[in-house]
Design a protein around this motif. Structure first.
Motif, short mmCIF file in Angstrom:
data_model
loop_
_atom_site.label_atom_id
_atom_site.label_comp_id
_atom_site.label_asym_id
_atom_site.label_seq_id
_atom_site.Cartn_x
_atom_site.Cartn_y
_atom_site.Cartn_z
N SER A 208 78.04 61.92 70.85
CA SER A 208 78.40 62.09 72.26
C SER A 208 77.39 63.03 72.92
N SER A 209 77.31 62.97 74.22
CA SER A 209 76.43 63.88 74.96
C SER A 209 77.10 64.26 76.27
N ASP A 210 77.06 65.55 76.57
CA ASP A 210 77.54 66.04 77.86
C ASP A 210 76.54 67.03 78.41
N SER A 211 76.17 66.86 79.68
CA SER A 211 75.34 67.85 80.36
C SER A 211 76.24 68.86 81.05
N VAL A 212 75.90 70.14 80.88
CA VAL A 212 76.69 71.22 81.48
C VAL A 212 75.73 72.14 82.24
N VAL A 283 75.32 69.09 75.16
CA VAL A 283 76.35 69.33 74.14
C VAL A 283 76.55 68.03 73.36
N ARG A 284 76.44 68.11 72.04
CA ARG A 284 76.51 66.89 71.20
C ARG A 284 77.59 67.03 70.14
N ALA A 285 78.28 65.93 69.89
CA ALA A 285 79.32 65.91 68.85
C ALA A 285 79.44 64.49 68.32
N ASP A 286 80.08 64.37 67.15
CA ASP A 286 80.24 63.05 66.53
C ASP A 286 81.67 62.53 66.62
N ASN A 287 82.59 63.35 67.13
CA ASN A 287 83.95 62.85 67.31
C ASN A 287 84.59 63.57 68.50
N PRO A 288 85.64 62.97 69.05
CA PRO A 288 86.24 63.51 70.29
C PRO A 288 86.78 64.92 70.13
N GLU A 289 87.31 65.26 68.95
CA GLU A 289 87.90 66.59 68.76
C GLU A 289 86.81 67.66 68.81
N THR A 290 85.71 67.43 68.12
CA THR A 290 84.62 68.40 68.13
C THR A 290 84.05 68.55 69.54
N THR A 326 77.46 62.02 80.85
CA THR A 326 78.47 62.21 79.82
C THR A 326 78.68 60.89 79.10
N THR A 327 78.70 60.94 77.78
CA THR A 327 78.96 59.71 77.02
C THR A 327 79.65 60.05 75.70
N PRO A 328 80.59 59.18 75.28
CA PRO A 328 81.22 59.37 73.97
C PRO A 328 80.22 59.03 72.86
N PRO A 329 80.59 59.30 71.59
CA PRO A 329 79.75 58.83 70.49
C PRO A 329 79.76 57.31 70.41
N THR A 330 78.66 56.74 69.91
CA THR A 330 78.60 55.29 69.69
C THR A 330 78.95 55.02 68.23
N ILE A 331 80.00 54.24 68.02
CA ILE A 331 80.48 53.98 66.66
C ILE A 331 80.59 52.47 66.46
N ASN A 332 79.84 51.96 65.49
CA ASN A 332 79.88 50.52 65.22
C ASN A 332 81.22 50.11 64.65
N ASP A 333 81.68 48.91 65.05
CA ASP A 333 82.86 48.33 64.41
C ASP A 333 82.45 47.87 63.01
N ASP A 365 74.26 55.72 75.86
CA ASP A 365 75.45 55.42 76.66
C ASP A 365 75.99 54.02 76.43
N PHE A 366 75.42 53.28 75.47
CA PHE A 366 76.02 52.02 75.02
C PHE A 366 77.49 52.25 74.65
N ALA A 367 77.80 53.49 74.25
CA ALA A 367 79.17 53.85 73.88
C ALA A 367 80.19 53.44 74.94
N TRP A 368 79.80 53.52 76.23
CA TRP A 368 80.76 53.20 77.29
C TRP A 368 81.19 51.74 77.26
N PHE A 369 80.33 50.85 76.72
CA PHE A 369 80.70 49.43 76.65
C PHE A 369 81.72 49.15 75.56
N VAL A 370 81.84 50.08 74.61
CA VAL A 370 82.65 49.79 73.42
C VAL A 370 83.66 50.89 73.11
N THR A 371 84.05 51.66 74.14
CA THR A 371 85.08 52.68 73.89
C THR A 371 86.36 51.98 73.44
N PRO A 372 87.20 52.67 72.65
CA PRO A 372 88.40 52.02 72.10
C PRO A 372 89.27 51.36 73.18
#
Ligand SMILES: [Zn+2]
Ligand SMILES: [Zn+2]
Length: 428
Positions: A208-212, A283-290, A326-333, A365-372
């Motif tokens: 994930s990436s967020d600019s602050v 700010v970078r993380a690999d899961n929503p909680e982090t 802002t983008t979530p992590p990209t996680i392959n199915d 930001d490909f993550a936005w196309f495949v959010t849960p």
């Protein structure tokens, strides 16, 4: 160069005809198209010329094309009978860099950015490979439409580098105005990977990436009388250092987490204590909680540090999370990624598939196309872009020296996409 014959010998391919067709297309069309894209990069969200070429090419190939989706985005649809809908995405934007690659087709383009400043522009991430490959994929999928059944959606996306283009397309009705995909595919060319190779993880592919943005408000005074003011440079410096304890002291060490302060601006001259410092963070993380723990932690550390150093309650720093960068992590199915890997291994040779460990926390930001919540299954992979002998010394992405080897990158990217799409939309 990956000539059709050389690749065939190299891999013992089962689909020589496809590879030869792509190599011929490169010689006839795609090579010149790449050259033009490389010479004429455009900044994020301002890909007007590029989008126009993409729309014209896709229209000429017989696709049903819509422009202006989420800004400069282009959507091309090919309905080809019953079956699943598969979307393939390519990002279009360049970066504000003055190209120093030394290539004959190096960019000399300058463009006025959305902030009003004129900037040099360079395809320093390889998105020119992606859009060229999308056209190559479009041509092969049209030519082979008797071999697959379903609906193909090809999109050229704006503003990946500023991670707002994908979400802009979704918000502009990508999944309501057009056939909603069951599966979305994308690849990124990689300078770290030898040409001809493909890295297709079964899980996370990017963070994930967020600019602050943080504005530290001090009280200006003479540099020789610091006790009469509040020095924002000292406060901001302490904030920068204390922020480093978020990843190192408050996050599980086995989880990826980064807080990078990429920009620190303040001050006027030697003997003046100024009244403001501006910080820019990624700010970078690999899961929503982090991710949430880091973002909340920034608020806490900034406030606490400022208070400790004498900033008054009514002048506490302002912390602004970017609503767009802002983008979530990209996680392959995993299951879909496994299907694609199997198909690529069978068609292109299992030795072309590698499992490189992640070496950093790049975002996408490909993550936005495949959010849960979309229900769209994503598969994102890397395609080698540097001759094997040069991988160790190749300039990285976002370097002014960046130089990808376009022919094998495009040919491999097209072949992998066509193989993947056909496997996901089998006839009958
Ligand atoms: Zn990039
Ligand atoms: Zn990129």
């Amino acid at each position: 160069m990956l000539t059709a014959g050389a690749v065939q010998a190299q891999t013992g391919s089962t689909d020589v005809e496809l590879r030869q067709a792509i190599a011929r297309d490169y010689d006839a069309n795609l090579g010149a198209l790449f050259d033009d894209f490389h010479r004429n990069p455009e900044l994020s969200g301002m890909e007007v010329r590029t989008a126009g070429i993409m729309a014209a090419q896709l229209t000429a190939l017989g696709y049903d094309v819509t422009t202006g989706v989420g800004g400069t985005g282009v959507v091309a649809v090919l309905r080809n009978g019953a079956g699943p809908t598969v979307m393939i995405r390519a990002d279009m934007d360049g970066l504000p860099l003055a190209e120093q690659s030394g290539l004959a087709n190096a960019s000399t383009v300058r463009q006025t950015d959305s902030d009003g400043a004129e900037k040099p522009v360079m395809h320093a991430c390889g998105h020119d490979v992606h859009i060229t490959a999308l056209i190559g994929t479009a041509r092969q999928m049209m030519a082979r439409r008797q071999d697959w059944s379903g609906t193909l959606v090809l999109i050229a996306q704006p503003a990946e580098e500023r991670i707002f283009g994908a979400r802009a397309m979704v918000q502009d009705g990508l999944y309501t105005r057009f056939p909603k995909p069951d599966i979305a595919l994308a690849f990124h060319v990689s300078a770290d990977l030898a040409t001809g190779l493909i890295d297709l993880p079964l899980g996370i592919t990017s963070s994930s990436s967020d600019s602050v943005d943080i504005a530290v408000h001090g009280v200006g005074t003479h540099g020789a009388y610091p006790h009469l003011g509040v020095d924002p440079i000292v406060v901001a410096s302490a904030i920068v250092m204390n922020l480093q304890t978020l990843p190192s002291r408050s996050i599980n060490p086995l989880e990826g987490a980064i807080v990078t302060v990429g920009s620190f601006h303040g001050g006027i001259k030697h003997n003046i204590i100024s009244d403001r410092v501006d910080l820019q963070l990624t700010v970078r993380a690999d899961n929503p909680e982090t991710r949430l723990a880091l973002l909340d932690g920034i608020d806490r550390v900034v406030r606490g540090t400022a208070l400790a150093l004498g900033v008054s309650e009514d002048r506490l720093p302002t912390v602004l999370r970017s609503p767009t960068e802002t983008t979530p992590p990209t996680i392959n199915d995993a299951a879909t990624a496994a299907r694609v890997r199997t198909a690529i291994g069978a068609a292109m040779g299992a030795e072309r598939l590698v499992d490189n460990p992640r070496t950093g926390m790049g975002a996408e930001d490909f993550a936005w196309f495949v959010t849960p919540d979309t229900g769209v299954k994503g598969v994102y992979f890397s395609v080698g872009g540097t001759p094997a002998a040069d991988v160790a010394t190749a300039p990285g992405h976002h370097s002014p020296l960046f130089r990808i080897d376009p022919q094998p990158s495009v040919v491999t990217g097209v072949e992998a996409m066509v193989v993947a799409a056909q496997a996901l939309m089998p006839k009958g």
